[in-house]
Design a protein around this motif. Structure first.
Motif, PDB file in Angstrom:
ATOM      1  N   VAL A 148      21.635  -6.302  30.331  1.00 41.20           N
ATOM      2  CA  VAL A 148      22.170  -7.610  29.954  1.00 41.20           C
ATOM      3  C   VAL A 148      22.556  -8.364  31.214  1.00 41.20           C
ATOM      4  N   VAL A 167      28.741  -6.421  25.992  1.00 40.58           N
ATOM      5  CA  VAL A 167      27.982  -6.053  24.791  1.00 40.58           C
ATOM      6  C   VAL A 167      27.346  -4.684  24.988  1.00 40.58           C
ATOM      7  N   THR A 220      24.751  -1.587  25.328  1.00 38.01           N
ATOM      8  CA  THR A 220      23.448  -1.513  25.999  1.00 38.01           C
ATOM      9  C   THR A 220      22.594  -0.371  25.454  1.00 38.01           C
ATOM     10  N   ASN A 266      23.322  -2.162  20.131  1.00 34.78           N
ATOM     11  CA  ASN A 266      23.186  -3.568  20.497  1.00 34.78           C
ATOM     12  C   ASN A 266      22.584  -4.361  19.335  1.00 34.78           C
TER      13      ASN A 266
END
Length: 315
Positions: A55, A63, A65, A69
């Motif tokens: 990201v 967030v 990974t 996700n």
């Protein structure tokens, strides 16, 4: 579930998805507009199982990974919906859409995954427009953000027993969106929890008239945008959760600017009728707010989400 299709081996796709702003004042859970601000995603099939996500930009370090996700879950959901086994994946996300600000970042993530799946499955499974909208709505819960992210422009979305439907309209060239983004975020779930189960009959009629007028203003008569963006259905109920947003919208509207909450907020959408009006709105907010607001002077996106299967990967 079928065995892994050998045609997936080595495939790579690139996806581009616009930000969106939903509701537009009176069009609660129905109207959405695509904006020229884009998240980009590259997805490659790996020989090893599992998913790995890099990201970059917004959300980096925040967030997930891995398989949890949202983009990966959206790819997996789409593969499963069409009876296809999910291969190992490597994702590279380049995010610019602000998170938790009412600009459709979760909808964009869902659409990114679904479009990536569509591209990876090219020549294996064909997914039409209503299929894309159905898969996105299954994940998002309602179609007002995912429809403009998928198809661009101004979208009207509704749900039937056969599934979600949409109509795309082309916005008048004079409509000039401005989004004012605060530093704080807003939970969509919290915003929705403030919504009452029922509203007065007069308020419902008010919003029907304004949302109908809003479509005319956006596609034909931008000079009507101030009247057309009035709302009695949701913004006042959510005002207590974003008092600065509510105050500035009141000041903007009093000065003649068609300002509304963008999506669930706390960003402000100003649907100006000419480009110069946007600069005046930016100046007003700068002079009357003690906290910083990022000004995004944006065009309407007319294309929606795109996916490219790299030509050298197609058999």
């Amino acid at each position: 579930m079928s065995a892994l299709d050998p045609r997936l081996a080595g495939r790579t796709v690139t996806v581009r998805v616009p930000a969106t702003t939903a509701n537009l004042g009176p069009g609660f859970d129905t109207l959405g507009l695509a904006l020229a601000l884009y998240d980009e995603l590259t997805v490659s099939v790996r020989d090893e199982p599992g998913a790995f996500v890099d990201v970059n930009g917004v959300g980096a370090g925040e967030v997930p990974t891995d398989e949890s996700n949202l983009v990966v879950r959206s790819i997996a959901h789409t593969f499963a919906a069409y009876g296809q086994e999910l291969p190992g994946l490597h994702l590279v996300a380049r995010n610019v859409i602000p998170h938790g600000r009412g600009l459709g970042s979760s909808g964009a993530a869902i659409v990114s995954g679904i479009m990536a799946a569509k591209g990876l499955l090219e020549g294996i499974v064909e997914i039409d427009s209503l299929g894309l909208l159905a898969r996105a709505t299954e994940l998002e819960g309602h179609p007002d953000n995912v429809a403009p992210a998928l198809f661009g422009g101004l979208t009207i979305a509704w749900v039937t027993p056969e599934g979600p439907q949409f109509k795309k309209l082309i916005v008048h060239r004079g409509v000039s969106p401005l989004v004012l983004v605060p530093q704080e975020t807003m939970s969509t779930a919290l915003a929705r929890s403030l919504q009452p189960e029922s509203v007065p009959h007069a308020d419902a009629i008010f919003n029907v008239s304004r949302s109908t007028l809003l479509i005319a203003a956006l596609i034909q008569s931008p000079e009507l945008l101030l009247a057309a963006t009035e709302d009695k259905l949701h913004q006042s109920y959510r005002a207590s959760a974003m008092p600065e947003t509510d105050r500035l919208i009141g000041e903007l509207r009093a000065a003649g600017f068609p300002a509304v909450v963008s999506g669930a907020g706390p960003s402000i959408l100003v649907l100006c009728s000419d480009p110069g009006q946007r600069l005046e709105a930016v100046d007003l907010v700068a002079s009357r707010s003690a906290t910083p607001w990022q000004s995004l002077v944006l065009a309407v996106d007319f294309k929606g989400a795109t996916v490219v299967l790299h030509p050298d990967e197609v058999e």
